[in-house]
Write a protein that holds these residues in place. Structure first.
Motif, PDB file in Angstrom:
ATOM      1  N   LEU A 111       0.981  -0.748  -0.069  1.00  0.00           N
ATOM      2  CA  LEU A 111      -0.170   0.269   0.281  1.00  0.00           C
ATOM      3  C   LEU A 111       1.049   1.057  -0.255  1.00  0.00           C
ATOM      4  N   ILE A 112       1.084   1.303  -1.159  1.00  0.00           N
ATOM      5  CA  ILE A 112       2.582   2.491  -1.362  1.00  0.00           C
ATOM      6  C   ILE A 112       1.371   3.653  -2.598  1.00  0.00           C
ATOM      7  N   GLU A 113       1.551   5.212  -2.167  1.00  0.00           N
ATOM      8  CA  GLU A 113       2.002   5.978  -2.686  1.00  0.00           C
ATOM      9  C   GLU A 113       2.773   6.832  -3.036  1.00  0.00           C
ATOM     10  N   PRO A 114       3.847   6.943  -4.422  1.00  0.00           N
ATOM     11  CA  PRO A 114       4.582   7.613  -4.605  1.00  0.00           C
ATOM     12  C   PRO A 114       3.691   8.589  -4.285  1.00  0.00           C
ATOM     13  N   ASP A 118      11.300  11.000  -4.568  1.00  0.00           N
ATOM     14  CA  ASP A 118      11.359  11.141  -3.563  1.00  0.00           C
ATOM     15  C   ASP A 118      11.346  11.060  -2.227  1.00  0.00           C
ATOM     16  N   GLU A 119       9.285  11.026  -2.492  1.00  0.00           N
ATOM     17  CA  GLU A 119       9.079  10.513  -1.222  1.00  0.00           C
ATOM     18  C   GLU A 119       7.934  10.258  -1.533  1.00  0.00           C
ATOM     19  N   ALA A 120       6.955   9.149  -0.348  1.00  0.00           N
ATOM     20  CA  ALA A 120       5.826   8.557  -0.865  1.00  0.00           C
ATOM     21  C   ALA A 120       5.163   8.281   0.315  1.00  0.00           C
ATOM     22  N   TYR A 121       4.070   8.376   0.513  1.00  0.00           N
ATOM     23  CA  TYR A 121       2.780   7.183   1.161  1.00  0.00           C
ATOM     24  C   TYR A 121       2.960   5.877   1.464  1.00  0.00           C
ATOM     25  N   LEU A 122       2.993   5.628   2.808  1.00  0.00           N
ATOM     26  CA  LEU A 122       3.549   4.332   3.151  1.00  0.00           C
ATOM     27  C   LEU A 122       2.102   3.774   3.702  1.00  0.00           C
ATOM     28  N   ASP A 123       1.131   2.517   3.578  1.00  0.00           N
ATOM     29  CA  ASP A 123       0.206   2.563   4.713  1.00  0.00           C
ATOM     30  C   ASP A 123       0.297   1.191   5.253  1.00  0.00           C
ATOM     31  N   VAL A 124       1.173   1.436   6.561  1.00  0.00           N
ATOM     32  CA  VAL A 124       0.860  -0.120   7.269  1.00  0.00           C
ATOM     33  C   VAL A 124       0.239  -0.378   8.478  1.00  0.00           C
ATOM     34  N   THR A 125      -1.193  -0.209   8.353  1.00  0.00           N
ATOM     35  CA  THR A 125      -1.836  -0.757   9.047  1.00  0.00           C
ATOM     36  C   THR A 125      -1.959  -2.264   9.234  1.00  0.00           C
ATOM     37  N   GLY A 126      -1.820  -2.653   8.788  1.00  0.00           N
ATOM     38  CA  GLY A 126      -1.707  -4.015   8.833  1.00  0.00           C
ATOM     39  C   GLY A 126      -0.663  -4.957   9.131  1.00  0.00           C
ATOM     40  N   ASN A 127       0.427  -4.171   9.153  1.00  0.00           N
ATOM     41  CA  ASN A 127       2.196  -4.595   9.708  1.00  0.00           C
ATOM     42  C   ASN A 127       1.986  -5.296  10.861  1.00  0.00           C
TER      43      ASN A 127
END
Length: 365
Positions: A111-114, A118-127
């Protein structure tokens, strides 16, 4: 006006990763002598007739007021000549390093939004790999440094707005976490110019209204802000309260391509064919990394007079491997309305992409 009800979803765990002076840091890594210079990534305006803008600058140059999107001529005026170095951007190199970093992202989430190279959002809720989200973030910073030699700043919170604010809070090499119970205090102290989306034109308007930080912004009603700023006013009202329910948007590649510009033009068809084979290998390699394949090959050709032609070939089955892609590109070259005698640029792109688990099945009817 009735105030629109707000739901504040605090259930997610979002990381915003922002590389520190990315392009400039890559150049400093490759040439350590540049670290003591005021490095500006832009074409030198003294050689372009004053044209060009700053792509980024290292932290030495930033001390003199140089920043992204500034005219390169202005950077020339701000920095003492004895310290200043202009370097033309090398996006092929920057994209390659960005791909390394994104490969690390994919080790912890898909779940990555570039946002940019040089930058991105990562949803790591399910980590489930790491004990805490902060441990995951620290691992990412360390892995990025080991893989690329570069530093990054990370922000962790329950939404994209706060994660971005957190990553900006303590650059370079920063790490900031904003928990739901900490958000309001953080935002109340945040200068209004630091709010995401408040630019050089909006900040003076807000300050003229007596809004200097998140606390004073929060004193204005939803109606007052919408009346004054329209849709942006609603965003300001929500952000002042730590509300941002936008999801992390996973973007699927619609095409994968490679192109090359030649300083010395290609003047013979055998040379063109060899270059097409090289480009096809690069495209095939990218397809393998991203686990994609496609049914349409697009050829791009630019001649010495900068006239550009494109031509495409679509087939019912997926192109498999560099040899098939190169053969299609060569077929397109031979079918051009005008085959140039001197070629300045060649490019191959594959479109109509699908995941590699999609296969061609011939049904015997």
């Amino acid at each position: 006006m009735l105030e629109l009800p707000m739901k504040n979803d605090t259930s997610h765990k979002i990381i915003h990763v922002d590389m520190d002076a990315f392009y400039a840091s890559i150049e400093e890594r490759d040439d350590p002598r540049l670290r003591s210079r005021a490095l500006v990534i832009a074409h030198d305006p003294r050689t372009t007739g004053g044209k060009g803008v700053v792509t980024t600058a290292n932290y030495v140059a930033r001390q003199f007021g140089v920043h992204s999107a500034m005219p390169a001529n202005q950077a020339l005026r701000l920095v003492p000549r004895r310290l200043l170095t202009f370097k033309a951007p090398d996006f092929t190199k920057y994209r390659a390093v960005s791909a390394q970093i994104h490969a690390l992202f994919h080790q912890v989430t898909d779940l990555i939004e570039p946002v940019a190279l040089d930058e991105a959002y990562l949803d790591v809720t399910g980590n489930t790999q790491f004990r805490t989200t902060i441990a995951l973030g620290l691992w990412l910073q360390d892995q990025i440094r080991q893989a690329t030699g570069l530093t990054s700043s990370i922000g962790l919170s329950y939404n994209k707005f706060l994660a971005k604010e957190a990553s900006e809070y303590n650059k370079p090499q920063g790490r900031t976490i904003i928990l739901p119970e900490q958000a309001q205090e953080f935002l109340d102290r945040l200068p209004i110019a630091a709010f995401r989306g408040v630019g050089a034109k909006t900040a003076p308007q807000l300050e003229a209204m007596g809004i200097t930080d998140g606390y004073t912004l929060r004193q204005f009603s939803q109606e007052a802000l919408i009346t004054r700023f329209g849709k942006m006013g609603l965003g300001l009202y929500q952000h002042a309260r730590g509300v941002d329910n936008r999801p992390v948007l996973v973007r699927t590649a619609k095409s994968i391509g490679k192109e090359r510009t030649y300083q010395s033009v290609l003047a013979a068809e055998p040379a063109v064919k060899r270059e097409l084979e090289r480009l096809a290998e690069l495209v095939a390699e990218s397809l393998t990394k991203k686990q994609k394949h496609g049914k349409t090959v697009v050829l791009k050709v630019r001649d010495a007079d900068f006239v550009t032609q494109t031509k495409r070939l679509t087939q019912d089955t997926y192109f498999q491997g560099a040899t098939a892609i190169a053969a299609a590109a060569w077929q397109l070259w031979q079918g051009l309305d005008h085959r140039p005698e001197q070629v300045r640029l060649l490019g191959i792109t594959l479109t109509a992409l699908d995941p590699q688990q999609y296969e061609n099945i011939d049904l015997q009817l």
